[in-house]
Design an enzyme around this catalytic site. Structure first.
Site, short mmCIF file in Angstrom:
data_model
loop_
_atom_site.label_atom_id
_atom_site.label_comp_id
_atom_site.label_asym_id
_atom_site.label_seq_id
_atom_site.Cartn_x
_atom_site.Cartn_y
_atom_site.Cartn_z
N ASP A 296 0.87 -1.18 0.00
CA ASP A 296 0.00 0.00 0.00
C ASP A 296 0.90 1.22 0.00
O ASP A 296 1.51 1.56 1.02
CB ASP A 296 -0.91 -0.01 1.25
CG ASP A 296 -1.95 1.11 1.20
OD1 ASP A 296 -1.67 2.18 0.63
OD2 ASP A 296 -3.04 0.91 1.76
N ARG B 94 -13.16 -4.27 -6.57
CA ARG B 94 -13.90 -3.86 -7.76
C ARG B 94 -13.43 -4.70 -8.95
O ARG B 94 -12.24 -4.99 -9.08
CB ARG B 94 -13.67 -2.38 -8.09
CG ARG B 94 -14.36 -1.38 -7.17
CD ARG B 94 -15.88 -1.38 -7.32
NE ARG B 94 -16.53 -0.40 -6.46
CZ ARG B 94 -17.04 -0.65 -5.25
NH1 ARG B 94 -16.96 -1.86 -4.74
NH2 ARG B 94 -17.61 0.30 -4.55
N GLU C 154 -21.81 -5.88 -13.60
CA GLU C 154 -22.68 -6.62 -12.68
C GLU C 154 -24.14 -6.35 -13.02
O GLU C 154 -24.49 -5.18 -13.21
CB GLU C 154 -22.39 -6.19 -11.24
CG GLU C 154 -20.95 -6.51 -10.80
CD GLU C 154 -20.60 -5.98 -9.41
OE1 GLU C 154 -21.51 -5.55 -8.68
OE2 GLU C 154 -19.42 -5.99 -9.07
N HIS D 33 -21.83 -9.59 -5.28
CA HIS D 33 -21.54 -8.35 -4.54
C HIS D 33 -22.20 -8.37 -3.15
O HIS D 33 -22.98 -7.47 -2.80
CB HIS D 33 -22.01 -7.12 -5.34
CG HIS D 33 -21.16 -5.89 -5.06
ND1 HIS D 33 -20.67 -5.08 -6.05
CD2 HIS D 33 -20.73 -5.35 -3.89
CE1 HIS D 33 -19.97 -4.09 -5.51
NE2 HIS D 33 -20.00 -4.24 -4.20
N GLY E 185 -20.37 -8.63 -0.28
CA GLY E 185 -19.35 -8.32 0.73
C GLY E 185 -19.89 -7.54 1.92
O GLY E 185 -19.64 -7.88 3.07
P1 NAD Z 1 -10.17 2.40 2.36
O1 NAD Z 1 -10.25 3.72 1.68
O2 NAD Z 1 -10.25 2.37 3.85
O3 NAD Z 1 -8.80 1.68 1.95
C1 NAD Z 1 -8.27 1.64 0.67
C2 NAD Z 1 -6.76 1.46 0.81
O4 NAD Z 1 -6.21 1.23 -0.49
C3 NAD Z 1 -6.04 2.67 1.40
O5 NAD Z 1 -5.23 2.29 2.49
C4 NAD Z 1 -5.21 3.18 0.25
O6 NAD Z 1 -3.99 3.78 0.65
C5 NAD Z 1 -4.97 1.91 -0.55
N1 NAD Z 1 -4.55 2.15 -1.92
C6 NAD Z 1 -4.84 3.20 -2.73
N2 NAD Z 1 -4.22 3.04 -3.92
C7 NAD Z 1 -3.52 1.88 -3.84
C8 NAD Z 1 -2.68 1.21 -4.74
N3 NAD Z 1 -2.39 1.70 -5.95
N4 NAD Z 1 -2.14 0.03 -4.35
C9 NAD Z 1 -2.39 -0.47 -3.11
N5 NAD Z 1 -3.18 0.14 -2.20
C10 NAD Z 1 -3.72 1.31 -2.57
O7 NAD Z 1 -11.29 1.50 1.72
P2 NAD Z 1 -11.90 0.13 2.26
O8 NAD Z 1 -13.07 0.41 3.10
O9 NAD Z 1 -10.80 -0.72 2.80
O10 NAD Z 1 -12.45 -0.48 0.88
C11 NAD Z 1 -11.55 -0.87 -0.15
C12 NAD Z 1 -12.32 -1.11 -1.43
O11 NAD Z 1 -13.18 -2.24 -1.26
C13 NAD Z 1 -13.28 0.04 -1.80
O12 NAD Z 1 -12.63 1.03 -2.55
C14 NAD Z 1 -14.35 -0.67 -2.60
O13 NAD Z 1 -13.99 -0.65 -3.95
C15 NAD Z 1 -14.30 -2.11 -2.11
N6 NAD Z 1 -15.50 -2.50 -1.34
C16 NAD Z 1 -16.22 -3.58 -1.75
C17 NAD Z 1 -17.32 -4.00 -1.03
C18 NAD Z 1 -18.13 -5.21 -1.44
O14 NAD Z 1 -19.31 -5.29 -1.11
N7 NAD Z 1 -17.53 -6.17 -2.11
C19 NAD Z 1 -17.71 -3.29 0.12
C20 NAD Z 1 -16.93 -2.23 0.53
C21 NAD Z 1 -15.83 -1.83 -0.20
#
Ligand code: NAD
Length: 310
Positions: A176, A238, A267, A285, A287
């Site tokens: 990260d 995603r 989706e 979806h 999660g």
């Molecule tokens: P968050 O914002 O807390 O964490 C995202 C992390 O990704 C951050 O620490 C950021 O620094 C890091 N990041 C950014 N660019 C990056 C890169 N190039 N390489 C590696 N890390 C990088 O978000 P979260 O709550 O942990 O959610 C993460 C993702 O999960 C969301 O953006 C969303 O797309 C997805 N999500 C999916 C569901 C589902 O139902 N499946 C639900 C919630 C979130």
């Protein structure tokens, strides 16, 4: 003052709607909920947003076309964490505030990601299907203990995966570029590595970074070829993070052992050829779709919207 108009698009909002209405009773608002049972299209969003003051939005498109048509819109409250369906530049240019329900669904998504690890390494889905079809075939599995998990993105969800996998006795690698909280790194005994090392050394790679220009297609022919033949890929973030054509080819020839996703480029996924493979699993979806996360998302996204409109 005229009534505020609020559009609520997430399908699961109704599961805890009472909690939202309790919070909204102090502001004079007319609320339009999504009763279609599906995500709105761009055209529908364009029409629905025309005269609203605020939106609590799920994964429905809030691109430039939708935002430009929303001439009274003052605030967008994301029901969840990922902002990739919202054109943030246009919102900023138009003075529309945006906030998200940080960490409200992290435990639920992380549990699904860890669940996928067990599901794939113990062949739970094909084994159960086999028995229902009258068979009794056994595939030899592998333990998670002492294996290496590679977490891409150490945000709210990635950190929950670290907490859970540490409890399982797994070795944790993470990538990260924006994360440097030393306390978390020490607490979960995480080794911060570059992507190449993470791809080469992990037995399970789990994606938790947002979909951005930087992360789109990060799983492709080249990165898949760095992975162990025995490794599993998990994507609850995603669909756009993965080049699905390259993943299909990798799963067919055995470049990696398997993949499990909760998200897809489009989706519902229809009858995409990946679904024909035994070593590929896709869930719809789900999660964040738990009682606990839904309640937290409803409350937090409603509070965020009220704060932004005040
Ligand atoms: P968050 O914002 O807390 O964490 C995202 C992390 O990704 C951050 O620490 C950021 O620094 C890091 N990041 C950014 N660019 C990056 C890169 N190039 N390489 C590696 N890390 C990088 O978000 P979260 O709550 O942990 O959610 C993460 C993702 O999960 C969301 O953006 C969303 O797309 C997805 N999500 C999916 C569901 C589902 O139902 N499946 C639900 C919630 C979130």
């Amino acid at each position: 003052m005229s009534k505020k108009k609020i559009l609520v698009t997430p399908k699961s909002f109704s599961k805890a709607r009472d909690k939202a209405y309790e919070l909204l009773k102090d502001i004079d608002a007319e609320i339009m909920e999504n009763n279609t049972g599906r995500t709105y299209t761009e055209e529908e969003m364009e029409n629905l947003c025309k005269d609203v003051d605020g939106v609590i939005v799920g994964i429905d498109p809030m691109n430039e076309r939708v935002l430009r048509s929303a001439r009274h819109l003052k605030a967008i409250s994301k029901y969840g964490a990922g902002l990739d369906n919202i054109d943030l530049n246009t919102a900023q240019e138009m003075g529309i505030k945006v906030d998200r329900a940080v960490a409200t669904n992290a435990t639920s998504v992380a549990e699904l990601a860890v669940g996928f690890m067990f599901t794939m390494s113990r062949y739970i889905v094909p084994s159960a299907i086999c028995v229902k079809q009258g068979g009794w075939d056994r595939s030899i599995g592998r333990e998670l203990t002492d294996k290496t998990v590679g977490i891409v993105g150490l945000g709210a969800i990635g950190r929950e995966v670290a907490r859970m996998t540490q409890g399982l006795g797994m070795k944790i690698l993470a990538y990260d570029p924006y994360f440097n909280d030393k306390r978390t790194i020490e607490k979960y005994d995480i080794s911060m590595v570059d992507l190449e090392e993470l791809f080469k050394k992990s037995d399970f790679i789990t994606l938790h970074s947002p979909l951005t220009d930087e992360t789109e297609n990060m799983i492709n022919k080249e990165t898949l070829s760095m992975m162990k033949h025995t490794a599993y890929l998990i994507n609850t973030s995603r669909g756009g993070l993965i080049n699905e054509e390259d993943l299909y080819n990798a799963l067919v020839v055995g470049t990696i052992a398997g993949a499990a996703q909760d998200v897809f480029s489009k989706e519902p996924a229809g009858n995409h050829k990946l679904l024909s493979l035994d070593n590929f699993i896709l869930t719809p979806h789900i999660g964040a779709f738990t009682k606990e996360a839904t309640e937290r998302m409803v409350v937090q996204s409603t509070k965020n919207l009220i704060n932004m409109l005040e």
